[in-house]
Design an enzyme around this catalytic site. Sequence first.
Site, short mmCIF file in Angstrom:
data_model
loop_
_atom_site.label_atom_id
_atom_site.label_comp_id
_atom_site.label_asym_id
_atom_site.label_seq_id
_atom_site.Cartn_x
_atom_site.Cartn_y
_atom_site.Cartn_z
N ASP B 381 0.89 -0.94 -0.38
CA ASP B 381 0.10 -0.14 0.34
C ASP B 381 1.25 1.12 -0.05
OD1 ASP B 381 -2.14 1.20 0.65
OD2 ASP B 381 -1.89 1.74 2.79
N ASP B 756 -6.29 -2.38 3.41
CA ASP B 756 -6.05 -3.58 2.51
C ASP B 756 -5.74 -4.74 3.51
OD1 ASP B 756 -4.36 -1.68 1.92
OD2 ASP B 756 -3.43 -0.51 3.44
#
Lengths: 341, 1105
Positions: B381, B756
């Site tokens: 991420d 995530d």
Amino acid sequence: MMEPHSAPTPKKYSKKPKYSKFSQQELPAWKPILTPGWVISTFTVVGIVFIPVGLASLFSSESVEEAAIRYDDKCLNEIHAQNAVAFIKSDMTNKTCTTSWTVERKMQGPIFIYYQLDNYYQNHRRYVKSRNDKQLVNPASEGDTTNCYPQDKTNGSMPIVPCGLIAWSLFNDTYKFWVNTKSLTVNKKDISWGSDRSHKFGSKVYPKNFQLGGLVGGAKLDENIPLNQQEDLIVWMRTAALPSFRKLYGKIETNLEVNDSVEIVIENNYNTYEFGGNKRLILSTATWIGGKNPFLGMAYLFVGGVSLLCAIVFILLYVIKPRPLGDPSYLSWNKNPGILK
Amino acid sequence: MKRYVYINDDESAHDLYCDNRISNRKYTVLNFIPKNLWEQFSRFMNQYFLLIACLQLWSLITPVNPASTWGPLIFIFAVSATKEAWDDYHRYLSDKKANEKEVWVVRNGIKKLIQAQDIHVGNIVWLRENDEVPCDLVLIGSSDPQGLCYIETAAMDGETDLKTRVIPSACMGIDVELLHKIKGVIECPTPNKDIRRFDANMRLFPPFIDNDICPLTIKNTVLQSCYLRNTEWACGVAVYTGNETKLGMSRGIPEPKLTAMDAMIDKLTGAIFVFQIVVVMVLGIAGNVWKDTEAKKQWYVLYPDKGPWYELLIIPLRFELLCSIMIPISIKVSLDLVKGLYAKFIDWDHRMVDLETSTPSNATNTAISEDLGQVEYILTDKTGTLTENKMIFRRCCISGIFYGNENGDALKDVELLHAVSSGSPDVVQFLTIMAICNTVIPTQSKTGDILYKAQSQDEDALVQAAAHLHMVFFNKSGNILEVKFNSSVLQYEVLETLEFTSDRKRMSLVLRDCQNGKILLLSKGADEAILPYARTGQQTRNFVEAVEQYAHLGLRTLCLAWRELREDEYREWSLMFREANSTLVDREWRVAEVCQRIEHNLEVLGVTAIEDRLQDGVPETIETLRKAGINFWMLTGDKQNTAIQIALSCNFISPEPKGQLLSIDGKTEDEVRRSLERVLLTMRITTSEPKDVAFVIDGWALDFALNHYRKAFTELAILSRTAICCRVTPSQKAQLVQILKSCDYRTLAIGDGGNDVRMIQQADIGVGISGREGLQAARAADYSIGKFRFLKRLILVHGRYSYNRTAFLSQYSFYKSLLICFIQIFFSFISGVSGTSLFNSVSLMAYNVFYTSVPVLVSVLDKDLSEETVIQHPQILFYCQAGRLLNPSTFAGWFGRSLFHAVVVFLISIHAYAYDKSEMEEVSMVALSGCIWLQAFVVAMETNSFTILQHLAIWGNLAGFYAINWIFSALPASGMYTIMFRLCRQPSYWISIFLMTAAGMSPILAIKYFRYTYRPSKINTLQQAERLGGPILSLGTIEPQPRPLIEKDVSTLSITQPKNRNPVYEPLLSDSPNATRRSSGTPFDFFQSQSRSSLPNYSRNCKDN
């Protein structure tokens, strides 16, 4: 390691795991590597140590005097040779046979008398398990014949003591010796392990119902002698790991001189004809390493020799084709950076 | 399906819907034992062991005491169950923490502080600023007079800017006191996981607005795990609670993860199992044949003439039991134990403690550390993972003068402070734009401090910085903005706001300076959206350089510009603007077009540089890990340009000419296909070149690529070492992980936000950063670390060591089991193939669970290379990635070794202990001693570093073997009474043992030495270099420092950089299919320059034009 700016406020440390060299995997360690020096000297040392030990073992094994007399064939006359099994199984036949042997080299007493059986599977699973150790030592467990099947009970369902196949098939050949027509005493005391007599076989356990079943196996036992004095049985019950084994029969405490003529009277009772096994009578002296067995000495010489050879080969390799250890040019990524694999 | 939520009805909903208890637990106290047993027995290995243990109860076939299998089996099950229980207990604790958080809820018309778990559907929940939202709420009130409230959804979708949420029109204007008493019904869908949709209705009961159905959208909700920001308070009705919230629904059940190594061990176990079956069949047949031919003659065995019907099976089953130790029962326990320790080492590691927050690293999943060493792809991420997620104004360039270059902080630059105090007009104008050209709302707190409510963190940073420089934006009432500069108050009237869109990349204000009545246009935006529209004649070179320099430092840049508008110009334009704003078709595009007409001829004032600082050590970490052969993909919900910028600054992609960035985009399926094919073609050609080729794709195109061109995309994924995926949704992240996994790559996903979570759960290894976006990701992850840079240590040190250690441990476990099993097999050939065990029960059991387990367990302390060497030569990780230390061929080596050792031990035992010495117990102990000695030396030989514990375990174990056997030999009841004492007194015993050791180890030593010296692996070479202190230690400096420390180099850099920056990434993006469309004339060059960086909306519209 702790960063220098970690201020020692208690709050900061609250969640921080405790420090120890173990938890940080930082225990001081000795990190040896296989340098030529180490390896070559190891092989050299092994060679140097093993060859003398091997020689010593071999020498002492060679110094053992041993005579092996095979008698299972000798004790069959032509008539019976045709049908050895019937001969040995019959109660009617005379199984006594006599053989003689001349001492070739002096044998220092005590001389151990062994019988050797070949192709005899004392280690067979059915056989080796067929005993009950509790029954052997404890008079109270007389009736405990677990594991002893098929020699656990008589037809009348009485427990057999000692039960099981091992005891049932007790070796029953006997030997008598005459040296120069003089009878030789065979000491049959203390031929078994002391620990067996004291702890494995009871002094108050007497044979019962032994060899009374339909089938008679080997030797019978005197019902008036407790098991811990039945040394032949105790020896026999120490089962052998190999199909070819020797068991101690007795000891001759005197010396046998060269050219002494030994007359041996054998009661050839034990059935080995059925499975083609051999019977031998062994007379042997002993040294610190035991009986005659050149194997260890030879093996030591072999291993020691090969070690020395290895050392020499490695020295030669080191001299002819030296190779620097840890040369970074062997790292492929240093040769062509950027491309891996 | 609908659910009806009765607002503030304390009774009705209790039974209908679950309460707000979050539960991630697997077991309850009651179902623990059955469920756990069921799970354990669903593993093949356990079924096998259970079968063996059951067979052993049959005394006819068992070679040894059944306890020798039952004991370890029960022990193993107990250990596993305890571990599960422990893990589940921790999940329970973390749930409990969330469940027991206290929140204000209206109960019986009174606001009460209750635990979060007691919230029921229909309850009114009150939130204060910075509270975490405990469940999904429909807003009904807010402290804001306009009914707005701001929330941060980072934990949910990873977007860090504040979002506005508004209370439904029906609740507008209800007095705070009355909110307690509000009643009504909300009709909403059954719980689902769509976080972008909420189609519901609300109707309030009298005395509130009667019978008026008010539609609700996602704009009226605040969802669980969001944070309330910049709003004093807000309240809402709970509609979804507990595990039924939108976040809870999308959480999914994590599947248990199996490491590549476990899979390999299972495979090898399978092979051994097959081997065992073959051995059993061969020996079984041989045994039956021997029985029928020979055993019948062996009268003393008393074989019955006719056995039971299963007679034929007895011998094979005996061998099955005899050979069952081939598959070591201890391996699972040993592996569990060492894996637990690997995890502990991670927890304990002081070098992975984030000192800022004093967060230690944590391994939640204790079973997959080896996989860390085999990672091939890292999917990361961006925001909060690579960056710190804190925007700070750092530098600026005003009229060609750089501020903040010396000390890295413009706010402390004496020159700037001086320029401000002396009232330099450019600087003042610059500050004015910083302060007011935004949508920030200033509020005054009770203490008189001014607080800013900003939707974007960048704007917040600018306004704060301006305030620092004495240009304090302190009030906004209606259209009037009030700014205090030094001590004078300036007023501005906002005439128009030209809003920021991610496509225009700039925003402008048209306002009237109330001091002198002039009309001004203030603009701020990305450099490519401002600099081309500078007034003719203005030199923008300075600014280009500044932008370049700042971008190079990884700063986010904004250009500020202004111009004065003539009254008539403004009037004319404002008519057009109003018209555009009221069009129904293509409004957005029309507005953009009109804005374009006024945003030109700008006087560029300068450039601001805001730092979303990369976390410490991110570029170095990525560089090191890439050298280790790990591929990086960046998956972010952020804009493409920001993503590329960050990617550049953290070594993710290299700038031209070393690297090349290919773009896949397109608005339609066809465009995406063409784009994809083009990129694929380029990729195929360039794979042979030593060039970093990366591709960039956005969520829209990715959708097509994943759904329609999966095959092509998969090929692309295999070819490309680097990829940037922007504007992707959480589920797309998970899909990408899935694609890489389907190509048999080991993937590691790292992220910090709730968005995530799915990716983290999907990946082979999920790493969570316990960062500013809450602990969502860290909770779902297998590992949580405080900072991205710890990833390097996690993989290279912990992952690699774990892999190496497990590789040794597992193969060694097979080695020692095979060793003893081979001896049993050999023995069966001299025991009439009857299935006799040479070793007694005690020895067999102790051999597996004690004698051989203890020394090998300390291999968890073994280090083949020091940590420093590994970090300096990350390429060495290749051995782990490629599975060089545990595979069928290394296993064959161990197999051969055990066969060889078995031959050595067996032959020496039966020859040295032949004839009169061939007593069963003695031969057995001689052979066993030989095995123990050999295995001690094998462990010693394979150990690379001996700590005191290794010495203790290896040599202590050898001593322990004798001690234990002496104890057994002293017990008259045991089968081996006096055996060991007798043996130890015999010289031939010791001679035999040394012979076995020498004969067994010499060839191994010789081969190992030969390989080590003449065919060294890279690991060996590094070992030698490390231990001998050779030149390798200095090698680290051959590799240049990944990023020169820039602070001082700024000026030189800016000169040497090529000046082809506008638009910044043109060379990188030139392969974009849109580039071909660039020349198809559109009236506005603005769109042309935009079109190449993938602005699908506009390109479509351009064509229509």
